[in-house]
Scaffold this active site. Structure first.
Site, mmCIF file in Angstrom:
data_model
loop_
_atom_site.group_PDB
_atom_site.id
_atom_site.type_symbol
_atom_site.label_atom_id
_atom_site.label_comp_id
_atom_site.label_asym_id
_atom_site.label_seq_id
_atom_site.Cartn_x
_atom_site.Cartn_y
_atom_site.Cartn_z
ATOM 1 N N THR A 91 0.918 -1.127 0.000
ATOM 2 C CA THR A 91 0.000 0.000 0.000
ATOM 3 C C THR A 91 0.953 1.170 0.000
ATOM 4 O O THR A 91 2.154 0.975 0.155
ATOM 5 C CB THR A 91 -0.837 -0.103 1.315
ATOM 6 O OG1 THR A 91 -1.706 -1.211 1.204
ATOM 7 C CG2 THR A 91 -1.614 1.127 1.657
ATOM 8 N N SER A 111 -10.779 -2.458 5.426
ATOM 9 C CA SER A 111 -9.375 -2.095 5.215
ATOM 10 C C SER A 111 -8.682 -1.838 6.549
ATOM 11 O O SER A 111 -9.331 -1.599 7.572
ATOM 12 C CB SER A 111 -9.326 -0.815 4.370
ATOM 13 O OG SER A 111 -8.016 -0.324 4.291
ATOM 14 N N GLY A 150 1.364 -1.531 4.703
ATOM 15 C CA GLY A 150 1.756 -2.701 5.494
ATOM 16 C C GLY A 150 0.633 -3.634 5.890
ATOM 17 O O GLY A 150 0.794 -4.396 6.848
ATOM 18 N N GLY A 151 -0.514 -3.589 5.200
ATOM 19 C CA GLY A 151 -1.597 -4.519 5.540
ATOM 20 C C GLY A 151 -1.997 -4.340 6.995
ATOM 21 O O GLY A 151 -2.134 -3.219 7.496
HETATM 22 N N1 GLY Z 1 -5.463 -3.947 1.236
HETATM 23 C C1 GLY Z 1 -4.984 -3.637 2.519
HETATM 24 C C2 GLY Z 1 -5.928 -2.766 3.278
HETATM 25 O O1 GLY Z 1 -6.781 -2.144 2.707
HETATM 26 O O2 GLY Z 1 -5.836 -2.701 4.452
#
Ligand code: GLY
Length: 593
Positions: free
Chosen positions: A392, A463, A484-485
């Site tokens: 991201t 998210s 970083g997820g």
């Molecule tokens: N795709 C990672 C997030 O949106 O948290």
């Protein structure tokens, strides 16, 4: 005892002599110890604005816009388009995200939700195979994995509502970079190498990023992206309609038809940006403003801060085992709640007020044993009272007037689904994998999800993106966020705690090693650089430690101590990042402060 070395005696003699011959202001300089910094790391300082991104070229584009008199939103939108060209693994046109805009004049903060939406034909079980298991290839690497992109609409919404410059002017730097190229960085070439087996399967993507022998284009070579330049010119000339209704929409739908994807022209035309009320909390006299659902980040940042506010972290010490233990326990409890209560608020009632209440924070804090880790199996998502992936990119901007933008956007995985829209030069997201494909099972980031985040047509996937502002007396003192997820939320938490509790400058606060816990797996991730003694104490407290060579997030922070005083720090965890100030204060001035 009063035995001075020859060197000390000589130094005193020189200083005494200079005191006699130098003017007063120079005498002050002499009396200033040579090294008297409070931190090892120092931010960039400026008087007229600051831009921090994960890509130096994009930072320069944003800083140039500020220097030309553009406001923070103008710079942010230009950065958003530039990163789609210069940081293709996460910057995007084919994804979505969240932008917080703080308007200094009105003392108002707006949350712009441009998250992807599920296509109308999406179904709850679309990623389940015959055995009722999640088919991860379908969910992550197929045309089905793409949600309807929101970035182009989001950037247009932000600029037309809160910017000052023209759409075409803002997109022009990105067009030039796509058309004339920019030197490929070691980081980009290295990532392309790391993912080459997967990425070279897509013809359009391979032609842009790889040589004929399937090795990645090398660092230093100019990356030319003519199809992407075409797309950007269409967007510049015809606005978002080009993307959602016009020539680009046609290419997206053609791509879907070749790969059996779901996105139709009707889905694209129906895409909507939503302006939402941010979530707000307080932390030790500061106001914390963050992204509401469908991001979970804002709620859990405030929830964890509410828990931590009940402890004197400053007295425990930065990155001491005691403070890390408490932070871990707060993270564990927040992620447990995330698994059950968070989803798209347009499809599910998220108990926001309860989750961010001080009372609930205190109740959770009272469950924490300061001397033992709580096994995650003993922590369940709380029951609200009835009355109520890993890439991201984030950038932070502040302008001379104190308007600020914190923006996080993504295509989910690095390079998204790995599918480039043929003839249009941009990558499609694989954000459908952020839904709970089978509620009760974990997604790519190991995050458990519940019914609240089940797949439904037109729904936005949950998210972790956490663009955040911290204000003191109404003025932003920290503008921050991270990729970083699932690690985004915990990285941002530590940036805030480092600023507020430990009084670290933004560079120091961003650089220090971090931890991450997300309830399940019941493992505490510890970054390289954390003291082995501290890690030993955490183990003794009962934490299952996973010390990996992987870093956690990449926090891009801007700080401010008032008008004309801005600090910027790009996280060194991302080698291409850079903080660029407008009207930079030289280091010598900083030393004299
Ligand atoms: N795709 C990672 C997030 O949106 O948290």
């Amino acid at each position: 005892m009063n035995q001075l070395s020859q060197l000390q005696k000589l130094t005193i003699a020189v200083i005494s002599l200079l005191m006699i011959v130098l003017p007063a202001h120079a005498q002050d300089a002499v009396l200033t110890p040579i090294v008297r910094y409070e931190g090892i790391h120092h931010p960039v300082l400026s008087r007229a604005g600051m831009v921090v991104t994960q890509n130096a070229i994009a930072s320069q584009v944003g800083a140039d816009i500020l220097a030309r008199g553009g406001n923070a939103v103008d710079a942010a939108v230009a950065i958003g388009f530039t990163l789609a060209v210069t940081r293709p693994r996460a910057g995007n046109l084919g994804g979505g995200g969240f932008m917080l805009v703080h308007l200094a004049g009105e003392g108002k903060t707006i949350a712009i939700d441009y998250r992807e939406m599920a296509p109308a034909a999406a179904t709850r079980d679309m990623f389940l195979d015959a055995a009722d298991d999640v088919d991860n290839t379908k969910a992550r690497f197929s045309h089905l994995s793409a949600g309807v992109p929101g970035t182009v609409a989001g950037m247009h919404y932000a600029l037309t509502h809160y910017g000052t410059m023209s759409w075409a002017e803002i997109i022009q730097p990105a067009i030039e970079l796509a058309e004339s190229g920019f030197p490929i960085s070691y980081d980009l070439s290295g990532r392309l190498d790391a993912y080459s087996k997967w990425l070279t399967r897509n013809d359009a993507l391979r032609a842009v990023f790889y040589l004929a022998d399937l090795t990645p284009r090398p660092a230093g070579e100019l990356l030319l992206q003519p199809d992407l330049a075409w797309t950007l010119k269409q967007i510049s000339a015809y606005g978002p309609d080009a993307f959602y209704r016009g020539a680009i929409a046609d290419k997206i739908v053609a791509e879907m038809e070749t790969g059996y994807g779901l996105i139709t022209k009707a889905d694209l035309a129906a895409y909507k940006v939503t302006e939402r009320e941010p979530v707000r909390g307080t932390y030790r006299g500061h106001e914390v403003i963050a992204m509401p659902p469908p991001s979970s980040g804002g709620i859990h940042i405030i929830q964890m801060l509410n828990i931590l506010e009940t402890y004197d972290l400053a007295a425990l010490g930065q990155n001491s085992a005691a403070s890390l233990h408490l932070m871990t326990e707060a993270m564990r409890r927040a992620f447990a709640d995330r698994s059950q209560h968070l989803g798209d608020p347009d499809h599910y009632t998220v108990p926001v007020d309860w989750l961010i209440s001080k009372e609930y924070g205190q109740a959770l804090a009272s469950e924490i044993d300061p001397t033992h880790a709580t096994p995650s199996s003993d922590v369940s998502p709380g029951a609200p009272a009835p009355y109520e992936s890993p890439d991201t990119t984030h950038f932070s901007v502040i302008d001379r007037d104190g308007n600020a933008v914190a923006n996080t956007y993504t295509i989910n995985f690095s390079f998204g689904s790995g599918i480039m829209v043929s003839g249009a030069g941009f990558l499609l997201n694989n954000e459908m994998d952020d839904f709970s494909a089978k509620p009760g099972t974990a997604n790519a980031f190991g995050l458990l999800g519940g019914e609240a985040n089940a797949i439904e047509p037109t729904k936005r996937p949950l998210s972790s993106m956490t663009p955040t502002l911290v204000l003191k007396d109404g003025q932003p003192i920290l503008v921050t966020g991270s990729p970083g997820g699932s690690r985004i939320i915990t990285a941002v938490l530590q940036a805030i705690v480092n600023a507020v509790d430990f009084n670290l400058n933004v560079a120091e606060g961003v650089h220090r090693p971090r931890i991450h816990h997300q309830w399940y797996p019941d493992t505490l991730l510890v970054e390289p650089g954390m003291s082995v003694d501290t890690v030993g104490v955490l183990k003794a407290l009962g934490h299952e430690i996973a010390q990996t060579s992987r870093t956690s997030g990449s926090v891009q922070s801007v700080g401010s101590s008032g008008p004309g005083s801005f600090y910027g720090a790009a996280d060194p965890r991302s080698p291409d990042g850079l903080a660029i100030g407008v009207d930079v204060i030289e280091a010598s001035a900083f030393m004299a402060e």
